[in-house]
Design a protein around this motif. Structure first.
Motif, PDB file in Angstrom:
ATOM      1  N   HIS A   1     164.915  69.844 137.596  1.00 29.71           N
ATOM      2  CA  HIS A   1     165.495  69.355 136.342  1.00 29.71           C
ATOM      3  C   HIS A   1     165.565  67.831 136.327  1.00 29.71           C
ATOM      4  O   HIS A   1     165.631  67.195 137.380  1.00 29.71           O
ATOM      5  CB  HIS A   1     166.895  69.933 136.138  1.00 29.71           C
ATOM      6  CG  HIS A   1     166.920  71.421 135.955  1.00 29.71           C
ATOM      7  ND1 HIS A   1     166.613  72.026 134.757  1.00 29.71           N
ATOM      8  CD2 HIS A   1     167.218  72.421 136.833  1.00 29.71           C
ATOM      9  CE1 HIS A   1     166.730  73.342 134.891  1.00 29.71           C
ATOM     10  NE2 HIS A   1     167.088  73.601 136.142  1.00 29.71           N
ATOM     11  N   ALA A   2     165.554  67.311 135.105  1.00 29.60           N
ATOM     12  CA  ALA A   2     165.659  65.860 134.944  1.00 29.60           C
ATOM     13  C   ALA A   2     167.100  65.393 135.084  1.00 29.60           C
ATOM     14  O   ALA A   2     167.352  64.249 135.471  1.00 29.60           O
ATOM     15  CB  ALA A   2     165.105  65.445 133.578  1.00 29.60           C
ATOM     16  N   LYS A   3     168.064  66.278 134.769  1.00 28.06           N
ATOM     17  CA  LYS A   3     169.483  65.961 134.915  1.00 28.06           C
ATOM     18  C   LYS A   3     170.110  66.892 135.941  1.00 28.06           C
ATOM     19  O   LYS A   3     169.409  67.652 136.603  1.00 28.06           O
ATOM     20  CB  LYS A   3     170.182  66.071 133.560  1.00 28.06           C
ATOM     21  CG  LYS A   3     169.717  65.028 132.544  1.00 28.06           C
ATOM     22  CD  LYS A   3     170.518  65.126 131.255  1.00 28.06           C
ATOM     23  CE  LYS A   3     170.067  64.061 130.249  1.00 28.06           C
ATOM     24  NZ  LYS A   3     170.854  64.128 128.984  1.00 28.06           N
ATOM     25  N   ALA A   4     171.414  66.845 136.056  1.00 27.74           N
ATOM     26  CA  ALA A   4     172.126  67.588 137.098  1.00 27.74           C
ATOM     27  C   ALA A   4     171.839  69.082 137.027  1.00 27.74           C
ATOM     28  O   ALA A   4     171.893  69.688 135.952  1.00 27.74           O
ATOM     29  CB  ALA A   4     173.627  67.347 136.963  1.00 27.74           C
ATOM     30  N   CYS A   5     171.517  69.671 138.193  1.00 28.40           N
ATOM     31  CA  CYS A   5     171.351  71.126 138.305  1.00 28.40           C
ATOM     32  C   CYS A   5     172.725  71.710 138.607  1.00 28.40           C
ATOM     33  O   CYS A   5     173.263  71.539 139.705  1.00 28.40           O
ATOM     34  CB  CYS A   5     170.358  71.459 139.411  1.00 28.40           C
ATOM     35  SG  CYS A   5     170.074  73.219 139.649  1.00 28.40           S
TER      36      CYS A   5
END
Length: 506
Positions: free
Chosen positions: A219-223
């Protein structure tokens, strides 16, 4: 005029005592300051010349104007008359410091080639140097080694046993990024660690070491949540970027990608069976998904606050969802509709577990309370237990009647369900605990904290734990602070219990 140390008075102690004291002090100074060895290189060799002796002795002489000098002169004259020739010669020899090369070898004396005794250091007394070497060697042995005769001491034996005791759980895992969730593989000794950077790290664990198998950038942001499918072949992840990904564990290839799966950031994910899973977001929406379908198969929004946990039993007919708004929502999966919603609670409902043969649903809260719901009666709790005063955010069933709970205080506690009873402390972190999970064989639990670490705790001892009876006498305070075998700390009474046992056997 020479110092008193270079002359012998019949009433004074022997020369060897002065030499021993001088050498011990000099050895300690020279071992603590290596630069002193270079500065004192002028003492490495002793000259046979009388002039050299006088020059060297000048360091130990006092000025003629010094008060009390006549007493030393008189004493020296009287003393020389009572000494033998050999004693007078030895007394007049200068006090030569040991050679640096000898000190670097721990002041070990070497046997001469003809076997005729040992050599002294720099012309000093032989017995004095040998004593210093023995003292130094004994000190180092006492610091770095445990003597066999000391094993009779209880404390020493306890230390030796702790050192020789094999590890019962894997070592700690430390990451650079914040750990948001962890999940054990259903069949292999692998744990998935999700991070705030959007990556998932796969570690193979054992009691000896942990090995990083691969890091999957998903993912590009927090998983925010990670789960394995039932067969362990795929990895399900949800993120703050509102997407859901299904990734092959071995090839790291993307099998399924649900972009903009929710209108808000997805907070929780739960696998129901081989194909169906559920997700919940920050706005209170719950959705059901089928890996064989392109879009969601069901969506429901009955609360306004974020979803804290999703759960089903083994049958998989009901889906439970707790929320920050204080509601417990129960969804009928087959009918695709809301089954019942609980009365609102004045605290966040944060975690839950199923116990007593699927007859009890236990829900934890942000105030440390545990609420019990009878099966089928999920509108209001039937029992309440004030577990701890700190916020509770994670719960893992260990057995059918024992749960592990954790939260902001950074402590994992074991709790007996129906009747409720604190069993003790399973493990500790230095910061609040973010996630908990149990291994495929049920022997290990893993926990992650805000300190970016993952720790393992062996809880196999709960298999032999007896059931608690109602109205049984107990000490609530002691149970809350009692350290269980997996804890990093031991109870003070445990040490003395072994001594009491030995006395009883005798």
């Amino acid at each position: 005029m020479r110092l008193h140390q270079n002359f012998k008075n019949p009433d004074d102690p022997s020369d060897s005592e002065f030499i021993d004291d001088e050498l011990v002090e000099e050895v300690e100074e020279m071992e603590n300051d290596e630069d002193l060895l270079d500065n004192d290189a002028r003492y490495m060799q002793a000259s046979d010349s009388e002039d050299d002796v006088d020059n060297r002795d000048a360091d130990f002489q006092l000025d003629d104007d010094t008060e009390g000098s006549s007493e030393f002169d008189e004493m020296g004259e009287n003393t020389d008359e009572t000494l033998s020739n050999d004693e007078r010669d030895n007394a007049n020899k200068p006090l030569v410091r040991p050679k640096p090369s000898t000190l670097n070898k721990n002041i070990q004396t070497e046997t001469s080639n003809d076997g005729g005794g040992t050599e002294s250091c720099g012309g000093g007394r032989k017995d004095g140097v040998d004593n210093v070497a023995d003292i130094t060697k004994s000190i180092k042995s006492s610091v770095f080694e445990l003597k066999e005769e000391d094993e009779d001491d209880e404390t020493v034996r306890a230390i030796i046993a702790a050192i020789k005791k094999p590890r019962s759980s894997p070592p700690e895992i430390n990451l650079e990024d914040f750990v948001t969730d962890i999940c054990f593989h259903p069949e292999r000794d692998i744990i998935a660690v999700a991070t705030i950077s959007g990556d998932v790290c796969l570690y193979e664990y054992s009691n000896q070491k942990n090995t990083l198998l691969r890091t999957i950038e998903v993912h590009a942001k927090a998983c925010r949540d990670v789960q394995f499918t039932e067969d362990g072949c795929y990895l399900l992840t949800c993120s703050k970027d509102k997407s859901i990904m299904v990734t092959d564990v071995e090839t790291e290839k993307l099998k399924k990608f649900y972009e903009n799966a929710h209108e808000d950031a997805i907070n929780k994910l739960h696998v129901i069976d081989a194909n169906v899973f559920a997700t919940g977001d920050d706005a209170g929406t719950v959705k059901l998904w089928d890996l064989r379908m392109k879009n969601e198969i069901f969506g429901l929004k009955e609360v306004e606050d974020y979803i804290t946990q999703l759960l089903t039993n083994d049958v998989g007919k009901l889906l439970f969802a707790t929320s920050g708004g204080g509601y417990l929502s129960t969804i009928n999966i087959a009918a695709r509709k809301l089954y019942v919603q609980s009365e609102p609670y004045e605290e966040e409902l944060t975690c839950m577990g199923i116990y007593r043969g699927d007859s009890k649903l236990v829900v934890g809260s942000s105030k440390g309370n545990l609420y019990t719901f009878n099966w089928g009666q999920f509108g209001y709790h039937s029992d309440k237990f004030p577990g701890v005063k700190a916020s509770m955010s994670e719960m893992i069933p260990i057995t059918d009647r024992i749960a592990c709970v954790a939260g902001e205080e950074g402590i994992i506690r074991a709790v007996h369900v129906a009747p409720f009873r604190n069993l003790g402390i399973v493990g500790q972190h230095t910061m609040p605990i973010e996630s908990l999970d149990i291994s495929n064989n049920g022997e290990l639990i893993a926990s992650s904290s805000h300190n970016n670490d993952v720790r393992f705790w062996n809880v196999k001892y709960f298999e032999d734990f007896g059931d608690i009876k109602y109205n049984e006498k107990h000490n609530a305070y002691k149970e809350k602070h009692h350290n269980l075998p997996s804890s990093k700390f031991t109870n003070a009474s445990d040490f003395f219990s072994d001594l009491a046992k030995e006395n009883t056997d005798e």
